[in-house]
Design an enzyme around this catalytic site. Sequence first.
Site, PDB file in Angstrom:
ATOM      1  N   HIS A 215      48.102  38.319  41.225  1.00 58.86           N
ATOM      2  CA  HIS A 215      47.564  37.516  40.124  1.00 58.86           C
ATOM      3  C   HIS A 215      48.453  36.332  39.757  1.00 58.86           C
ATOM      4  CE1 HIS A 215      44.061  39.926  39.280  1.00 58.86           C
ATOM      5  NE2 HIS A 215      44.800  40.952  39.626  1.00 58.86           N
ATOM      6  N   LYS A 246      42.238  34.873  45.164  1.00 58.22           N
ATOM      7  CA  LYS A 246      42.183  34.625  43.729  1.00 58.22           C
ATOM      8  C   LYS A 246      42.515  33.149  43.470  1.00 58.22           C
ATOM      9  CE  LYS A 246      42.209  39.486  42.801  1.00 58.22           C
ATOM     10  NZ  LYS A 246      42.915  40.742  42.571  1.00 58.22           N
TER      11      LYS A 246
HETATM   12  C1  LIG Z   1      42.700  42.072  43.370  1.00 58.42           C
HETATM   13  C2  LIG Z   1      43.983  42.817  43.568  1.00 58.42           C
HETATM   14  C3  LIG Z   1      44.416  43.189  44.841  1.00 58.42           C
HETATM   15  C4  LIG Z   1      43.534  43.062  46.047  1.00 58.42           C
HETATM   16  O1  LIG Z   1      43.434  41.747  46.468  1.00 58.42           O
HETATM   17  P1  LIG Z   1      42.110  41.296  47.255  1.00 58.42           P
HETATM   18  O2  LIG Z   1      42.533  40.119  48.022  1.00 58.42           O
HETATM   19  O3  LIG Z   1      41.063  41.034  46.212  1.00 58.42           O
HETATM   20  O4  LIG Z   1      41.720  42.456  48.129  1.00 58.42           O
HETATM   21  C5  LIG Z   1      45.677  43.726  44.984  1.00 58.42           C
HETATM   22  N1  LIG Z   1      46.487  43.923  43.916  1.00 58.42           N
HETATM   23  C6  LIG Z   1      46.082  43.622  42.670  1.00 58.42           C
HETATM   24  C7  LIG Z   1      47.012  43.837  41.536  1.00 58.42           C
HETATM   25  C8  LIG Z   1      44.817  43.071  42.451  1.00 58.42           C
HETATM   26  O5  LIG Z   1      44.403  42.810  41.207  1.00 58.42           O
END
Ligand SMILES: *Cc1c(COP(=O)(O)O)cnc(C)c1O
Length: 403
Positions: A215, A246
């Site tokens: 994040h 993200k």
């Molecule tokens: C969303 C998320 C992931 C997974 O990432 P993706 O690329 O969406 O599979 C891993 N760790 C955390 C803390 C997340 O919020």
Amino acid sequence: MDYDSLFREQLDALKDEGNYRIFAELERQCGAFPRAGHRGEGPERVTVWCSNDYLGMGQHPVTVGRMVETVQECGTGAGGTRNISGTNAHHVALEQEIADLHGKEAALLFTSGYVSNWASLSTLGSRLKGAVILSDSLNHASMIEGIRHSRAEKVIWKHNDADDLDRHLSRLDPARPRIVAFESVYSMDGDICPMAEIVEVAEKHGAMTYLDEVHAVGMYGPRGGGISEQEGLAHRIDLIEGTLGKAYGCVGGYISGSAALCDFVRSFASGFIFTTALPPAVAAAARASIAHLKNSEIERMGQRDRVRKLRARLDAAGIPHMANDSHIVPVPVGDPVKCRLISDILLREHGIYVQPINYPTVPKGTERLRFTPSPHHTDADIDHLVTALGELWSQCALARQVA
Ligand SMILES: *Cc1c(COP(=O)(O)O)cnc(C)c1O
């Protein structure tokens, strides 16, 4: 045997608990973020308030242009696993871009952030003889599943509590490999870990650090290297894990660390080896997105300005929001039925889409709405949202907060 009835039984139980997930069907509109088309009950066009494309890079001309260009050059898919014909120059260039982002020797790509956590932690935990994994109590499902799959001994330490971690590490045999797994920004509360304290404790005991910056990458640090860059700690973290899905607006995951560490996971992780590589166009677009955010502050500044504005407007309306130092604005509702009701009415009557966050994603009694303002949310969007929330707060007899 009637298998469907077996499926339905458990689905019905989920519905009775109020935990059955209903997806909003959207049509994202490139160039019009955060606006999206909406299918189903409610308006045909909505404003999205809960996207993890935090900076709108999914519609940035640099990212979109690069992806389109590369599809024209390379075609759609990678055509193989990394081992068998699937490694493209774009994957290698992206891995170098990521290693540079975190100041590490190497990086390794996966098809998602989930897979990168799952595959790396399972491999480390199962291949390092006698390993113990020390996991923050609020770690993401992808880490928990990876640790479980590794069958390594697992110790859960109190969330963001370096003293508790210290106590657990003190009890462990220093001859065993010990991996401290934690996140920088926790996405549901938006709180940030005390990274310097955790790193110090891990170093004191000679434990390896495994940091999920999912994040935070693209969002923090002068080049978007995450909280570890912002705090000047990246060089003291052994493994940094991130996502391209993200803030970078594409899809894919990665780990970054020493050449030996990345080579180890590359060579032993089933979740890396036995799956088709990311499309070259995705790799090229993700690289363009990372490179852009290494040099551009405009998106991050715009995003922060929107967060400040939303929080100020919520304060003025007396609507509570959980304090944190991140880009995530959680508004507590504290009741699963009201939380879903508010979300439903926002969508149907106001064209505002925010997914309710209920148990088991968060503990019972802490149900909430989780807003993620982007640089593209306007003042009018914020006013519209806060006015609608204000009406619903009164209708649902929820407590106001005097600022
Ligand atoms: C969303 C998320 C992931 C997974 O990432 P993706 O690329 O969406 O599979 C891993 N760790 C955390 C803390 C997340 O919020």
